[in-house]
Design a protein around this motif. Structure first.
Motif, PDB file in Angstrom:
ATOM      1  N   ALA A  49      -3.191   2.667  -4.782  1.00 42.37           N
ATOM      2  CA  ALA A  49      -2.130   2.561  -3.785  1.00 42.37           C
ATOM      3  C   ALA A  49      -2.571   1.707  -2.610  1.00 42.37           C
ATOM      4  CB  ALA A  49      -1.731   3.959  -3.302  1.00 42.37           C
ATOM      5  N   ASP A  50      -3.849   1.792  -2.233  1.00 43.53           N
ATOM      6  CA  ASP A  50      -4.357   1.001  -1.109  1.00 43.53           C
ATOM      7  C   ASP A  50      -4.187  -0.494  -1.376  1.00 43.53           C
ATOM      8  OD1 ASP A  50      -6.010   3.143   0.629  1.00 43.53           O
ATOM      9  OD2 ASP A  50      -6.282   3.555  -1.500  1.00 43.53           O
ATOM     10  N   ALA A  51      -4.604  -0.931  -2.560  1.00 45.69           N
ATOM     11  CA  ALA A  51      -4.494  -2.346  -2.897  1.00 45.69           C
ATOM     12  C   ALA A  51      -3.034  -2.749  -3.121  1.00 45.69           C
ATOM     13  CB  ALA A  51      -5.319  -2.655  -4.140  1.00 45.69           C
ATOM     14  N   GLY A  52      -2.277  -1.878  -3.800  1.00 39.86           N
ATOM     15  CA  GLY A  52      -0.874  -2.198  -4.061  1.00 39.86           C
ATOM     16  C   GLY A  52      -0.071  -2.344  -2.790  1.00 39.86           C
ATOM     17  N   PHE A  53      -0.269  -1.432  -1.850  1.00 37.25           N
ATOM     18  CA  PHE A  53       0.437  -1.520  -0.577  1.00 37.25           C
ATOM     19  C   PHE A  53       0.039  -2.786   0.174  1.00 37.25           C
ATOM     20  CE2 PHE A  53       0.489  -0.657   4.037  1.00 37.25           C
ATOM     21  CZ  PHE A  53       1.848  -0.463   4.223  1.00 37.25           C
ATOM     22  N   ALA A  54      -1.250  -3.093   0.207  1.00 37.11           N
ATOM     23  CA  ALA A  54      -1.703  -4.296   0.909  1.00 37.11           C
ATOM     24  C   ALA A  54      -1.063  -5.550   0.317  1.00 37.11           C
ATOM     25  CB  ALA A  54      -3.227  -4.391   0.859  1.00 37.11           C
ATOM     26  N   ARG A  55      -1.020  -5.630  -1.005  1.00 42.12           N
ATOM     27  CA  ARG A  55      -0.419  -6.802  -1.654  1.00 42.12           C
ATOM     28  C   ARG A  55       1.078  -6.878  -1.370  1.00 42.12           C
ATOM     29  NH1 ARG A  55      -3.587  -5.048  -6.245  1.00 42.12           N
ATOM     30  NH2 ARG A  55      -1.702  -4.012  -7.012  1.00 42.12           N
ATOM     31  N   ASP A  56       1.775  -5.782  -1.626  1.00 39.69           N
ATOM     32  CA  ASP A  56       3.228  -5.807  -1.539  1.00 39.69           C
ATOM     33  C   ASP A  56       3.715  -5.951  -0.099  1.00 39.69           C
ATOM     34  OD1 ASP A  56       3.366  -5.573  -4.259  1.00 39.69           O
ATOM     35  OD2 ASP A  56       3.915  -3.455  -4.279  1.00 39.69           O
ATOM     36  N   MET A  57       3.079  -5.245   0.825  1.00 36.17           N
ATOM     37  CA  MET A  57       3.535  -5.340   2.201  1.00 36.17           C
ATOM     38  C   MET A  57       3.223  -6.712   2.796  1.00 36.17           C
ATOM     39  SD  MET A  57       5.359  -3.842   4.426  1.00 36.17           S
ATOM     40  CE  MET A  57       5.421  -2.055   4.287  1.00 36.17           C
ATOM     41  N   ALA A  58       2.157  -7.361   2.349  1.00 37.41           N
ATOM     42  CA  ALA A  58       1.880  -8.716   2.812  1.00 37.41           C
ATOM     43  C   ALA A  58       3.011  -9.660   2.421  1.00 37.41           C
ATOM     44  CB  ALA A  58       0.545  -9.205   2.243  1.00 37.41           C
ATOM     45  N   VAL A  59       3.512  -9.511   1.197  1.00 36.82           N
ATOM     46  CA  VAL A  59       4.642 -10.344   0.739  1.00 36.82           C
ATOM     47  C   VAL A  59       5.908  -9.983   1.511  1.00 36.82           C
ATOM     48  CG1 VAL A  59       6.128 -10.874  -1.231  1.00 36.82           C
ATOM     49  CG2 VAL A  59       3.650 -10.685  -1.548  1.00 36.82           C
ATOM     50  N   HIS A  60       6.147  -8.686   1.681  1.00 37.07           N
ATOM     51  CA  HIS A  60       7.327  -8.211   2.400  1.00 37.07           C
ATOM     52  C   HIS A  60       7.321  -8.746   3.837  1.00 37.07           C
ATOM     53  CE1 HIS A  60      10.515  -5.043   2.926  1.00 37.07           C
ATOM     54  NE2 HIS A  60      10.608  -5.207   1.623  1.00 37.07           N
ATOM     55  N   HIS A  61       6.180  -8.644   4.495  1.00 39.74           N
ATOM     56  CA  HIS A  61       6.048  -9.121   5.872  1.00 39.74           C
ATOM     57  C   HIS A  61       6.266 -10.632   5.967  1.00 39.74           C
ATOM     58  CE1 HIS A  61       5.125  -5.339   7.500  1.00 39.74           C
ATOM     59  NE2 HIS A  61       3.982  -5.581   8.106  1.00 39.74           N
ATOM     60  N   GLN A  62       5.779 -11.362   4.954  1.00 35.79           N
ATOM     61  CA  GLN A  62       5.913 -12.816   5.007  1.00 35.79           C
ATOM     62  C   GLN A  62       7.382 -13.227   5.119  1.00 35.79           C
ATOM     63  OE1 GLN A  62       4.341 -14.876   1.570  1.00 35.79           O
ATOM     64  NE2 GLN A  62       4.304 -16.841   2.622  1.00 35.79           N
ATOM     65  N   GLN A  63       8.260 -12.530   4.377  1.00 39.36           N
ATOM     66  CA  GLN A  63       9.671 -12.888   4.464  1.00 39.36           C
ATOM     67  C   GLN A  63      10.269 -12.501   5.809  1.00 39.36           C
ATOM     68  OE1 GLN A  63      13.210 -10.985   2.467  1.00 39.36           O
ATOM     69  NE2 GLN A  63      13.049 -12.805   1.168  1.00 39.36           N
ATOM     70  N   ALA A  64       9.834 -11.379   6.389  1.00 38.38           N
ATOM     71  CA  ALA A  64      10.333 -10.994   7.714  1.00 38.38           C
ATOM     72  C   ALA A  64       9.973 -12.053   8.748  1.00 38.38           C
ATOM     73  CB  ALA A  64       9.770  -9.639   8.123  1.00 38.38           C
ATOM     74  N   VAL A  65       8.760 -12.579   8.662  1.00 40.99           N
ATOM     75  CA  VAL A  65       8.341 -13.651   9.571  1.00 40.99           C
ATOM     76  C   VAL A  65       9.223 -14.881   9.364  1.00 40.99           C
ATOM     77  CG1 VAL A  65       6.453 -15.221  10.151  1.00 40.99           C
ATOM     78  CG2 VAL A  65       5.966 -12.801   9.721  1.00 40.99           C
ATOM     79  N   GLU A  66       9.472 -15.221   8.101  1.00 38.66           N
ATOM     80  CA  GLU A  66      10.306 -16.384   7.795  1.00 38.66           C
ATOM     81  C   GLU A  66      11.718 -16.225   8.370  1.00 38.66           C
ATOM     82  OE1 GLU A  66      12.051 -18.848   3.900  1.00 38.66           O
ATOM     83  OE2 GLU A  66      10.871 -17.020   3.619  1.00 38.66           O
ATOM     84  N   MET A  67      12.337 -15.063   8.165  1.00 35.03           N
ATOM     85  CA  MET A  67      13.692 -14.846   8.675  1.00 35.03           C
ATOM     86  C   MET A  67      13.727 -14.896  10.201  1.00 35.03           C
ATOM     87  SD  MET A  67      15.604 -12.074   6.194  1.00 35.03           S
ATOM     88  CE  MET A  67      14.505 -10.694   6.515  1.00 35.03           C
ATOM     89  N   VAL A 179       9.914   0.689   5.819  1.00 31.66           N
ATOM     90  CA  VAL A 179       9.578   2.048   6.251  1.00 31.66           C
ATOM     91  C   VAL A 179       9.273   2.926   5.039  1.00 31.66           C
ATOM     92  CG1 VAL A 179      10.537   4.154   7.281  1.00 31.66           C
ATOM     93  CG2 VAL A 179      10.782   1.962   8.468  1.00 31.66           C
ATOM     94  N   ASP A 180      10.072   2.801   3.976  1.00 34.92           N
ATOM     95  CA  ASP A 180       9.813   3.589   2.763  1.00 34.92           C
ATOM     96  C   ASP A 180       8.440   3.246   2.168  1.00 34.92           C
ATOM     97  OD1 ASP A 180      12.202   4.925   2.926  1.00 34.92           O
ATOM     98  OD2 ASP A 180      13.252   3.628   1.503  1.00 34.92           O
ATOM     99  N   MET A 181       8.130   1.955   2.123  1.00 32.77           N
ATOM    100  CA  MET A 181       6.831   1.539   1.585  1.00 32.77           C
ATOM    101  C   MET A 181       5.690   2.076   2.446  1.00 32.77           C
ATOM    102  SD  MET A 181       7.679  -2.420   0.602  1.00 32.77           S
ATOM    103  CE  MET A 181       5.973  -2.839   0.289  1.00 32.77           C
ATOM    104  N   ALA A 182       5.837   1.973   3.760  1.00 35.49           N
ATOM    105  CA  ALA A 182       4.778   2.434   4.658  1.00 35.49           C
ATOM    106  C   ALA A 182       4.586   3.946   4.548  1.00 35.49           C
ATOM    107  CB  ALA A 182       5.095   2.029   6.090  1.00 35.49           C
ATOM    108  N   ARG A 183       5.684   4.685   4.420  1.00 37.28           N
ATOM    109  CA  ARG A 183       5.561   6.128   4.216  1.00 37.28           C
ATOM    110  C   ARG A 183       4.832   6.427   2.911  1.00 37.28           C
ATOM    111  NH1 ARG A 183      11.657   7.429   6.248  1.00 37.28           N
ATOM    112  NH2 ARG A 183      11.154   7.922   8.438  1.00 37.28           N
ATOM    113  N   GLY A 184       5.098   5.616   1.891  1.00 39.47           N
ATOM    114  CA  GLY A 184       4.402   5.791   0.624  1.00 39.47           C
ATOM    115  C   GLY A 184       2.906   5.632   0.776  1.00 39.47           C
ATOM    116  N   CYS A 185       2.487   4.621   1.548  1.00 38.27           N
ATOM    117  CA  CYS A 185       1.059   4.426   1.774  1.00 38.27           C
ATOM    118  C   CYS A 185       0.480   5.559   2.615  1.00 38.27           C
ATOM    119  CB  CYS A 185       0.800   3.082   2.444  1.00 38.27           C
ATOM    120  SG  CYS A 185      -0.946   2.768   2.822  1.00 38.27           S
ATOM    121  N   ALA A 186       1.228   5.999   3.629  1.00 37.03           N
ATOM    122  CA  ALA A 186       0.740   7.107   4.460  1.00 37.03           C
ATOM    123  C   ALA A 186       0.464   8.346   3.609  1.00 37.03           C
ATOM    124  CB  ALA A 186       1.749   7.417   5.558  1.00 37.03           C
ATOM    125  N   ARG A 187       1.226   8.496   2.509  1.00 39.29           N
ATOM    126  CA  ARG A 187       1.014   9.632   1.601  1.00 39.29           C
ATOM    127  C   ARG A 187      -0.078   9.349   0.571  1.00 39.29           C
ATOM    128  NH1 ARG A 187       6.707   9.368   1.244  1.00 39.29           N
ATOM    129  NH2 ARG A 187       6.436   8.387  -0.801  1.00 39.29           N
TER     130      ARG A 187
END
Length: 225
Positions: A49-67, A179-187
């Protein structure tokens, strides 16, 4: 815009900048001292989960920056431009931390073969539209909440109030999924620093969701269904 909403915008904006600076500073200190890397025996695996969250949230964040950069070119409204700047600043810093951890762990920045985005999150994914999760072409939406290529094109073409509303609607969807993804990592995550970062994302993005709901209401527009 009402004075109360203006004060709320400034408060959230200031909080976002402070959060970004805090995370950036922590990343710098951790890198210098080696604190960001857990002992070799506890380094997360590529399937964790640590690696998966880091990978996926990095991609998710990249689009937020773009928008955020797109809408800053599409409107002169200072409140929307300030919010966009704060989102871009905060999420770019967080993205750097996530990718830095993957480097420290010597893990790839792409998912292992056969594992798609969000595979690290067990169970149902909070009922969000899982566009892109079945291997089909979903117009570039790789994960829940992400805008499609068509929607990004519409945002680039929009101007003024239309751009503001579309940005706020798209970013609302984006933040809800984030938020859902971040809660998943927090768990599910096991690295304490990453769990703390994830919880900080939950709190900051929820504050921004409340602000964006007010900003949409001020423009006579609802969030998307």
């Amino acid at each position: 815009m009402s004075p109360a909403l203006g004060r709320r915008t400034r408060w959230v904006a200031g909080s976002a900048v402070a959060l970004a600076l805090l995370f950036a500073g922590a990343a710098t200190v951790a890198s210098a001292r080696g604190d960001g890397a857990p002992p070799a025996s506890r380094t997360p695996s590529a399937e964790s989960a640590d690696a998966g969250f880091a990978r996926d949230m990095a991609v998710h964040h990249q689009q937020a920056v773009e928008m955020s950069f797109i809408v800053r070119d599409g409107t002169r409204d200072e409140d929307v431009r300030r919010l966009a700047y704060d989102i871009a600043n905060t999420q770019a810093n967080q993205r750097g931390m996530l990718l830095g951890w993957l480097d420290l762990w010597e893990l790839p920045k792409t998912a292992p073969d056969g594992r798609g985005p969000m595979a690290w999150m067990p169970g149902p994914h909070s009922g969000h539209d899982m566009r892109g999760m079945d291997g089909m072409d979903h117009d570039g939406a790789l994960m829940p909440g992400m805008a499609t290529r068509t929607e990004l094109g519409q945002l680039r073409e929009a101007r003024g109030k239309q751009a503001e509303i579309l940005f706020l609607q798209l970013m609302t969807d984006h933040h809800k999924a984030g938020v859902d993804m971040a809660r998943g990592c927090a768990r599910e995550c096991t690295v304490p620093a990453e769990k703390r970062l994830a919880q900080g994302m939950v709190e900051a993005q929820q504050s921004e969701l409340d602000l964006m709901a007010d900003m949409l209401a001020a423009r006579g527009a609802p969030p998307r269904p």
